[in-house]
Structure formats: structure tokens, C-alpha cells
Design a protein around this motif. Structure first.
Motif, PDB file in Angstrom:
ATOM      1  N   ASN A   1       0.834  -1.204   0.000  1.00 23.42           N
ATOM      2  CA  ASN A   1       0.000   0.000   0.000  1.00 23.42           C
ATOM      3  C   ASN A   1       0.872   1.258   0.000  1.00 23.42           C
ATOM      4  OD1 ASN A   1      -2.021  -1.839   0.238  1.00 23.42           O
ATOM      5  ND2 ASN A   1      -2.744  -1.165   2.239  1.00 23.42           N
TER       6      ASN A   1
ATOM      7  N   ALA B   1      -3.421   3.272   6.485  1.00 22.92           N
ATOM      8  CA  ALA B   1      -2.653   2.872   5.307  1.00 22.92           C
ATOM      9  C   ALA B   1      -2.361   1.378   5.285  1.00 22.92           C
ATOM     10  CB  ALA B   1      -1.336   3.655   5.256  1.00 22.92           C
ATOM     11  N   ALA B   2      -2.270   0.772   6.446  1.00 18.43           N
ATOM     12  CA  ALA B   2      -1.848  -0.634   6.529  1.00 18.43           C
ATOM     13  C   ALA B   2      -2.973  -1.613   6.262  1.00 18.43           C
ATOM     14  CB  ALA B   2      -1.249  -0.900   7.912  1.00 18.43           C
TER      15      ALA B   2
ATOM     16  N   VAL C   1      -5.090   6.205   0.054  1.00 19.83           N
ATOM     17  CA  VAL C   1      -4.249   5.005   0.022  1.00 19.83           C
ATOM     18  C   VAL C   1      -4.543   4.262  -1.271  1.00 19.83           C
ATOM     19  CG1 VAL C   1      -3.589   2.880   1.206  1.00 19.83           C
ATOM     20  CG2 VAL C   1      -4.356   4.865   2.533  1.00 19.83           C
TER      21      VAL C   1
ATOM     22  N   ASN D   1       3.167   2.748   5.850  1.00 22.37           N
ATOM     23  CA  ASN D   1       2.146   1.688   5.842  1.00 22.37           C
ATOM     24  C   ASN D   1       2.436   0.602   6.872  1.00 22.37           C
ATOM     25  OD1 ASN D   1       4.115  -0.004   4.780  1.00 22.37           O
ATOM     26  ND2 ASN D   1       3.240  -0.100   2.733  1.00 22.37           N
TER      27      ASN D   1
END
Length: 1001
Positions: A26, A99-100, A127, A361
Motif C-alpha cells: 500500500n 494505510a496498513a 491510500v 504503511n
């Protein structure tokens, strides 16, 4: 319409299959406005960008073996702008969590957007999956989002003119040929740094970052070099990075990845995955200066850019051949990225100041990434690192050393890079080793002081017999007179622990001769070989020992006999006191230890364990080791007494506990193997004693057991070439031991000192060094040297690292490693993982070590728990890059010194390997067939490594699909990486089947 994904896209998808449910691919872009964002305007601006860029509307679908893509129409795409919760850990943590979150490769959009509302500022974050996005895309997307928002706010219309996805050109054959030639012979898996963590089994790819602002002197050097060396800031910093990596174990053939934008001039505004990671191969000549490194780096960088049109996935099978593969890049572990500002510092949004926000991320597929972020007033290095590969503290130290390296280069540009210091500010501020006290008296002088002052004081207690200092000294003088009448300079003494042995050693020294440490319980061939090697004459033996040509050791005088108290005469402290043979060496090999080294070692140990008065020691050590000498002499040089322990006390805790309690022993020394046998039954009788654990690492469970008795455990490090203890931890818990003399860690093969946390060869200096190796001048020259700072020193041959508090963490012999899938792993690291299991009392790993591509490891485990082997296998699979062959024993074999007999274990492992003739089972045989067909390589067998036999990730995905189809077994690509041979994969699949069956029950 769906079309097949490119090889570059498929490689990224395969990485996700290795670490599912992660956001490793990502990419996030975010900005903060000093005010409130209008959600409607932001949503409309985002929709305009999506409508404009076809690539952001591209979705992917996958089955078990293939990946396809298609483009959705703008009206088919729904990307709502969501709220990003504000948590207790702050904005950075909130954005990282957003983001992860992984995307599903199932036809849904690979993009999401959110707004985090702050007290007086909002942060907008978008993202996008890396399949559709790259670093340059962040700048384009951010610029268009801000412009669209401004246009909408002004009542206008954002630019939504459609842009077709940029189609990358087919790789140029000249570029493919360039990379194949340039990367020939490359083995990136072997380029791990010496400060990295041991290899793991199943990677998490979790990442963290550490930031460092370059010092003003370092920035000044970089600016100066830009002028003098005619190189860009990026090239200067990249060259310094390559030197830093070389200094930390990457070798002279340094390979660094860097992303290169492959858009042409007409496509600079194209969003998408249009960057290729190119390997910059810099051969750092140790004799070259930094000027030459910069020149080569610049040339390499320009050549790489001119051939950057080739994704490495197009060349890796041809280049790597039979090289192993893993979750890491096949070409490099370390990345360099020069990142100018994304948003103009003066940018505004409807009058509100805008600030670019860096969002992580939380993942990385590389061990270490240096992002250089230059600014007008500061240059920041953002070091992102995989937590499977590094600790944050070690990365922080690397950044310090990077800064210090730049400053040193500015001071001495002409110096060969191999001669540059490897240390930074914290390394240089490391607490100094223990101060040394000059010793002018020998152990004979110290013992005689008590002989003269208190001749009737008990010196040796052996069962019911007490021998006074006067009687012991009288016997020593009788031995002196006997030995003085002979011509030899070396005297062998063969006797069990007791007063006669003590008197004989003292007497040999009084005669000005050296003694050979021998144990009468050693095998006769070993004794004969050592006697021949030492040239000992005469040989003194206790009564009853059948030693041909030996002279009887003078008896201890009767209690009624007059005693003699003659003082020793002029002991030469630099003369050799004794020869100690290495019990693990296949042929006789002895170190020669001087009287000075012996006296210093004994005095230093006495300061640690008998600082408040005379020591009462248990005499447990084998007479063939200097452990027996220190046990005897710590007592006698402090006016204490030594209590002779029967051999039974090494295995019977009741016997040892009774001896300690009855005779008020204050100091007991033994190896971990002995302590494991006796600690439970010795129990509380050890309370208040100083317990020394010598020769081998102290496992944490054993340390806890010892502390539970109420004693003070001291873990010590000993090494041939140094008298007594080179390090002793002083009763502390935790990793590492406290140096007892001067120590430092060097780059193996050189005398260059390494910094905190960097693994290298442990070197010992100071006054406890041996004179050298007996009769081996070439080995003495190789293992002993002269250091400009520390003086004479000994190269121990052990791998170790310095800790921030000045302690040392000794890993084990430099040579005790194996290679697995190209990665080097030390046998002691394997032992540490297995020893952490609660059912394990002790473990010793042996194997085919050295530079073999795929080593085999047999781990011998001491445990009395039923069915422990299978639990240990699961434990090893989760934590190690290999699963060793496990052998469970009730007790590990030991030498006469009480240490683990590794030679016996090597022989046992060889015997087991020769006896294993069982044919492969049905599943294994089927897998061998699949291996053979897919790799198109005859002669493969149950232990053939898929990757070492020519396999790679793409082929692995096809193999996994075939196993699923033909064997109806639920295998994943990650299973193949963890179990790369037919036998290992078959065992894993069968274990998983039975586990599932038990769950169903």
C-alpha cells in the motif's frame, strides 16, 4: 475485458501471497490543512481524479496461479471518503493504521480515502495499492486533488479529461543483456549486515522508521563534495551509503536498490506503477579512496538509469540460476531513495496553509531503506527497516555512523575507505572495560604470605583430611627439589584433585618450570599424545596411577612432621607457568600461560567473589583445565581453603549441597551441563554462595533456577589464549557478560574495531593473555597481534557484539554457521530459539557448517518431557528459516571438563545420517515427481531444495497450484518457502492434515 497481468505485477501479487492480510504494497499520500476540509468538495475532487485516470479504476482478480486486470468505468467506481478515527497514539499511528489495512485482490477498487479531524487542522489521506501507483504518483495525485478542490471551491470544474493508463514499452534487449552481464554472480541473500537480527522463519514484514537530521558538519561536507567531485547530492550520499554498508558486512560487492521513474517526457503526469527498482552494484575497493567510490557510483547510477526500462522480474531467473529465493528481493536487501519535497512549503488550499504528511504503511519488504529528504535548512534521513531484520537501536546507531562517516570523509578524502573508522559518537562513548591493576607478585608469593603468617591454617580439606598451609608448602618444596634435579623445562603432573596435586603444581613453579595440566581420567591415547606434544620430563604421577616412567609425587608430610616455609625466589612473571590443552581440538593444541597472566586472572576473580575475606572454594574442575587452577588458587591466595569435591558431586545435587553446607563453601564453579544436573537437589543449600557458570552460555531457565536457590550466579566467558575469565557478569541478569579485562570487537580478518551491536570477532587484550600456542609459532602469529590502542591482543575466533552498557554478547565460534536458502545463520542462534521453549533444558546444534549452499542441522535437545519433538518442530518453524532434525536425549554428553561434548554429537549425527535409509513415503515421492517435472531437472530427491534447484517465485506459485490439484492438499506459497524440499513439505502437509483432523474431532 480482463487481460493477464504483467510479470512485474504478478511478482508484487506473489509477495502478498507470502504475507497475506498485510498492507505491504500500500502507498499513501496525505496532506494537512490548517483549518477544516469541506468533505463534499474533497469527495468531488477525488471523483474527478478517478474519472481522469484510468489506472486508478483498474482492478485485479486472481485465482491460485494467475492474476488478471480490467478497467472499470467511472460510474462503476464507488470510493467513499470515510472518517479516520483519532486514537490515543497520535496522528502518525492513526494514519499508519489506515494505510496498513490490506486490499482484497478480488475485483474491488484498490483505493480508499479518509479524513482525520484534528483540534484545529484536518488531514486528508488517500491510500492506493502499489499495483496502480508509485512514489511519483503521490506528487501527481496530490497536485491534482488540490487543484480540483480549488476549482470546485471557486465554482469551476476540475480537469477530468480522461487519461488512458500508460502502457510501458517492452524491455529493450540491450538493456536485458546489460543487466544479465552486470548482475552475473550476484548473491544478495549473502549480504546481510553484521548488526542485523538472526534470520527468521515466517516473516511479518512489519516495519518501523528512525529519523536522523544530518549534522551541520556532515551537510557542509556534502556541499563541498558536490563542487569538488562534480557529483550531485544524491550521488555523494549514495556513495557514502555504500561505504557504510560495506563497513557493516555487505562486503566489497555492494548492491543497493533504488527506484527509477520509467515515464518518458510526454508521460510525466501519468499516475500508475511506472517505476522500476534497479540494483546499483558498487564494487567498493578497500584500497580506493572516496573520490574513486563517488566516481564509480556516479557511473553506475547513470548506466542503471539508461537501462531502467527492464523490470528485474524479466532477468532474475536467467541471472540467478540455481540461487535460492525467499521473500526478500533476489538482488538486494538495502534501498536508497532520494526524495525531494512533495508539496511546495508555501502551498495553500482556499487560503489555508497545506503541509505534506509522510505516512508509513507499517511494512517493508527490504531490510533497510534510506530515504534522503533534502531541504533548505536541513537534510533528514528517514531509515525504514523491517523489524524481522533490525532493532530500532541498531538502526539509530547506523544513522549516527553514517553522519560520522561523512564528517571523517571531509577530514581525509584521500584515505582508503578500508581504513575509515566504523564507529560513531555512541560507539566512542562506550563505557571502558574494567580497569586493570598492575600485578607485581606471583601466585606463589600470595600463597607464601599465608604460609609464613599462619602455617597451621587449613589449606586443603579432602573428606576427613585437613592439610595445613605449612604441610602443603613443605610438600611443594619437596617437589621443587625433585624437579630441580631434572633437566626438563616442562613437567607433567597426573593426579586426582587433592593436596598432592596442589603441592605438585606449586612445587613445579617453585623449581622455575612449567607444568602440563592433565586429568588422569582422560583416555590414555589422549594423554599419550599430549605428553608427547609437550615434551614433558619428568612426569609426576600420584601413587597407584600406572604411568610408564613416571616419578611418584612427593607425599604430604604427616601432621607431626616439621614444616618448611622457605620463600619463593625471584619468580619470573613473564615465564610460562602452565600448558593447557584444548579438550575439543582433534589434535594436541596447547596455550602457554605466563605467571603474570595467571596471577592477574586469579586476583581479578578473587576481587569479584572474595572481596570481603578468605574464599572457601569447592574443587570441582577437571585437572586438565585452568578452572581447577582458579578454584585452588582463589582460595589459597586469599588465605582461604579449598574443599575437594568428589566426582559424584558433578552429577548428584545432594552430594554437592551437603559438601557446600558442611564445609561452608562460599564459591562453587561448574559448567551449565553440571549445574543442570545438580541445581534442583542442591537447592537452598546454595543460598548466599557465589556460583560461577563457566565455559558455555548460561540458558535463562537455568539462571532462574540458580537465582531461586538464593545464590548469586556469575556467568563467565572463557577462551583459550586468556587465563581465567575474559568476562564475568557480576551476578546480573540479562544478555551479555561484563568484561574482566580489555575487550573489543573487530571486523573478521582485520583489526578494524566495530561499534555497538555489530557482530564481529571478539578480541581480548590486557595482562591475562597467554604467551602463545605451544610449539605453534605460525598459529601464535595468526591469533595474537598488536593493536595501536589496546596493545597486544588475542583473536578469540568467537563471534560477539558489544552492548550499549559495555557488556559483550558472545554468540559462538565464527565458523559455527550454516547457509540456508543463501542466508547465513549461526548454530548458537538456532540453539537460542530452541532453548527458549519451556520444555527444553539444554540444546546443542551441530551440522554441515561453513559455506555450503544448503547446510543441514541436527539439534540435540535435553528434555524429559514426553512428545517434545513435535512441539519443538512447530516452535522452530515459526522462528527459524529452517527446521533442524531434532534428537531428544535425557542428557547431553559431556567432556571431562563438564562441557558439552560436541565431537561426540557430530559423530552421533553422522551415524544417524548413515543409518537413515527409509524410502520416502507416498506424499514425498509424489512431490519429488512434481519437483522433477516442473524444474525439468533429473536426479532430484526428497531433500532437493526447490529454490536451490532452479525454482523461483513465479514457478513456485504454479507448483503450489499443481500440488493442490494433484494431491488435494491445502498448500500455500508461504508453505513452500518455509518447507522447500519434498520431504519437508510432505511432513508439513501431513502435520497440518492431522491437526485439522483433531480440530474436527
Amino acid at each position: 475485458m480482463s487481460i493477464a497481468a504483467s510479470r512485474k505485477e504478478a511478482a508484487m501479487w506473489l509477495l502478498e501471497r507470502l504475507v497475506p492480510d498485510t498492507g505491504v504494497n500500500n502507498v499513501a499520500v496525505a496532506f494537512e490543512v490548517a483549518g477544516r476540509i469541506d468533505r463534499g468538495l474533497f469527495t468531488a475532487a477525488l471523483r474527478a481524479v478517478l474519472a481522469r485516470h484510468e489506472v486508478l479504476r483498474t482492478v485485479f482478480r486472481s485465482d491460485d496461479a494467475t492474476l488478471t486486470r480490467e478497467v472499470l468505468a467511472a460510474d462503476q467506481l464507488d470510493v467513499p471518503v470515510v472518517d479516520i478515527p483519532a486514537g490515543d497514539d497520535g496522528m502518525d499511528a492513526d494514519l499508519t493504521a489506515f494505510a496498513a489495512e490490506p486490499f482484497e485482490i478480488d475485483g474491488r477498487p484498490l483505493l480508499r480515502a479518509g479524513i482525520r479531524a484534528g483540534a484545529d487542522a484536518d488531514v486528508c489521506c488517500v491510500v492506493v495499492h502499489h499495483l496502480n501507483f508509485d512514489a511519483m504518483s503521490t506528487t501527481i495525485l496530490l497536485r491534482e486533488l488540490l487543484a480540483g478542490y480549488e476549482a470546485l471551491a471557486a465554482g469551476g470544474r476540475p480537469d477530468d479529461a480522461p487519461l488512458a493508463a500508460l502502457a510501458e514499452r517492452a524491455p529493450n534487449e540491450r538493456s536485458v543483456a546489460y543487466w544479465r552481464k552486470n548482475l552475473d554472480g550476484l548473491r544478495a541473500a549473502e549480504a546481510g549486515l553484521w548488526c542485523a537480527l538472526p534470520p527468521v522463519g515466517a516473516p511479518s514484514l512489519r516495519a518501523r522508521t528512525v529519523h536522523h537530521e544530518l549534522s551541520a558538519p556532515a551537510r557542509a561536507v556534502v556541499r563541498r563534495f558536490q563542487r569538488e567531485l562534480r557529483a550531485s547530492e544524491a550521488v555523494v550520499l549514495l556513495a557514502a551509503y555504500s561505504v557504510l554498508l560495506a563497513q557493516h558486512g555487505a562486503g566489497s560487492d555492494v548492491v543497493i536498490g533504488t527506484p527509477v521513474n520509467v515515464r518518458d517526457q510526454r508521460s510525466m503526469n501519468a499516475i500508475g506503477y511506472h517505476a522500476n527498482l534497479v540494483p546499483l552494484r558498487v564494487r567498493v575497493d578497500p584500497d580506493a579512496d572516496f573520490r574513486a567510490v563517488v566516481k564509480q557510483t556516479r557511473s553506475t547510477f547513470l548506466e542503471a538509469i539508461s537501462h531502467a526500462d527492464v523490470p528485474l522480474e524479466h532477468v532474475s531467473p536467467a541471472v540467478l540460476g540455481d540461487a535460492p529465493s525467499s521473500w526478500r528481493s533476489s538482488f538486494f536487501r538495502h534501498l536508497f531513495n532520494y526524495v525531494p519535497g512533495t508539496v511546495d512549503a508555501s502551498a495553500t488550499l482556499t487560503g489555508m496553509p497545506v503541509r505534506h504528511v509522510m505516512v508509513e504503511n507499517g511494512y517493508s519488504r527490504f531490510d533497510l531503506e534510506f530515504f534522503i529528504m533534502p531541504g533548505e535548512d536541513a537534510t533528514t534521513v528517514r531509515a525504514a527497516f523491517c523489524v524481522d531484520a533490525f532493532d530500532a537501536a541498531d538502526v539509530g546507531l547506523l544513522l549516527q555512523r553514517y553522519d560520522a562517516l561523512l564528517v571523517r570523509l571531509g577530514d581525509d578524502l584521500e584515505r582508503p575507505v578500508a581504513q575509515l573508522s566504523r564507529r560513531g559518537a555512541d560507539d566512542l562513548a562506550l563505557p571502558a572495560s574494567a580497569p586493570e591493576t598492575a600485578t607485581t607478585a606471583s601466585v606463589l608469593d600470595a600463597v607464601h604470605a599465608t604460609v609464613a603468617a599462619s602455617p597451621d591454617l587449613v589449606a586443603v580439606r579432602d573428606g576427613a583430611d585437613d592439610v595445613s598451609y605449612g604441610r602443603l608448602w613443605s610438600a611443594a618444596l619437596a617437589t621443587r627439589d625433585l624437579v630441580a634435579a631434572s633437566d626438563g623445562s616442562t613437567v607433567a603432573v597426573l593426579a586426582p584433585r587433592g593436596a598432592e596435586l596442589a603441592a605438585a603444581w606449586l612445587g613445579v613453579w617453585l623449581a622455575g618450570r612449567r607444568c602440563v595440566l592433565l586429568d588422569p581420567t582422560q583416555p590414555i591415547p589422549d594423554l599419550a599424545a599430549r605428553l608427547a606434544d609437550s615434551g614433558a620430563a619428568p612426569v609426576l604421577a600420584a601413587e597407584g596411577l600406572p604411568v610408564p616412567g613416571a616419578v611418584r609425587i612427593p607425599a604430604i608430610p604427616a601432621a607431626t612432621d616439621a614444616v618448611r616455609t622457605d620463600a619463593p625466589s625471584g619468580v619470573d612473571l613473564d615465564a610460562v607457568a602452565y600448558l593447557e590443552y584444548d579438550l575439543d581440538a582433534p589434535a594436541p593444541l596447547a596455550v602457554a600461560v605466563t605467571h603474570r597472566a595467571l596471577a592477574c586472572a586469579v586476583a581479578r576473580l578473587a576481587e569479584r567473589v572474595a572481596a570481603t575475606g578468605p574464599a572457601v572454594t569447592a574443587w570441582l574442575g577437571s585437572a586438565a583445565t585452568d578452572a581447577a587452577l582458579t578454584e585452588l588458587l582463589v582460595a589459597l591466595t586469599t588465605g582461604g581453603r579449598v574443599v575437594v569435591a568428589p566426582d559424584q558431586a558433578r552429577a548428584d545435587g545432594h552430594a554437592l549441597g551437603e559438601l557446600v553446607q558442611r564445609h561452608d563453601v562460599t564459591v562453587v564453579q561448574a559448567s551449565p551441563a553440571v549445574w543442570r544436573q545438580v541445581v534442583e537437589h542442591a537447592g537452598a543449600r546454595l543460598a548466599g554462595r557465589a556460583v560461577l557458570v563457566a565455559h558455555e552460555p548460561l540458558p535463562r531457565p537455568l539462571a532462574a533456577q540458580l537465582r531461586a536457590t538464593g545464590c548469586t550466579p556469575h556467568h563467565g566467558y572463557t577462551t583459550p589464549g586468556v587465563a581465567g575469565y575474559a568476562a564475568l557478569d557480576g551476578g546480573r541478569d540479562g544478555t551479555g557478560v561484563l568484561p574482566a579485562t580489555r575487550v573489543f570487537v573487530t571486523e573478521p580478518g582485520t583489526d578494524h574495531e566495530l561499534g555497538i551491536g555489530v557482530r564481529g570477532e571478539l578480541c581480548v587484550a590486557g595482562d591475562t593473555l597467554a604467551a602463545g600456542y605451544h610449539g605453534r609459532p605460525e598459529l601464535t602469529a595468526a591469533r595474537f597481534g598488536e593493536h595501536p590502542t589496546h596493545g597486544r591482543f588475542h583473536r578469540t575466533g568467537d563471534l560477539a557484539r558489544l552492548l550499549p552498557d559495555g557488556r559483550i554478547d558472545v554468540v559462538g565460534p565464527l565458523s559455527a554457521h550454516v547457509r540456508v536458502a543463501g542466508q547465513r545463520i549461526h548454530l548458537r542462534d538456532i540453539e537460542s530459539v530452541l532453548a527458549a521453549h519451556p520444555d527444553v533444558e539444554a540444546v546443542a546444534a551441530v551440522g554441515s557448517t561453513g559455506d555450503a549452499q544448503d547446510g543441514t542441522v541436527v539439534a540435540f535437545v535435553e528434555s524429559r518431557k514426553p512428545d517434545v519433538a513435535e512441539r519443538l518442530r512447530e516452535h522452530a518453524r515459526a522462528a527459524l528459516p529452517l527446521t533442524p532434525d531434532l534428537v531428544v536425549l535425557n542428557q547431553l554428553p559431556v567432556t571431562v571438563a563438564g562441557t558439552v561434548d560436541r565431537a561426540a554429537l557430530v559423530a552421533l549425527a553422522a551415524a544417524r545420517a548413515a543409518a537413515e535409509v527409509d524410502p520416502p513415503d507416498e506424499t514425498t515421492a509424489a512431490l519429488v515427481g512434481i519437483w522433477t517435472e516442473m524444474l525439468d531437472r533429473p536426479g532430484l530427491h526428497a531433500d532437493s531444495n526447490f529454490f536451490a534447484s532452479g525454482g523461483h517465485s513465479l514457478l513456485g506459485a504454479q507448483l503450489v497450484q499443481r500440488v493442490r490439484t494433484e494431491l488435494s492438499m491445502p498448500v500455500q506459497l508461504a508453505d513452500l518457502f518455509a518447507n522447500p524440499t519434498p520431504r519437508q513439505l510432505a511432513e508439513h502437509l501431513q502435520d497440518a492434515f492431522w491437526d485439522d483432523d483433531e480440530d474436527d474431532d
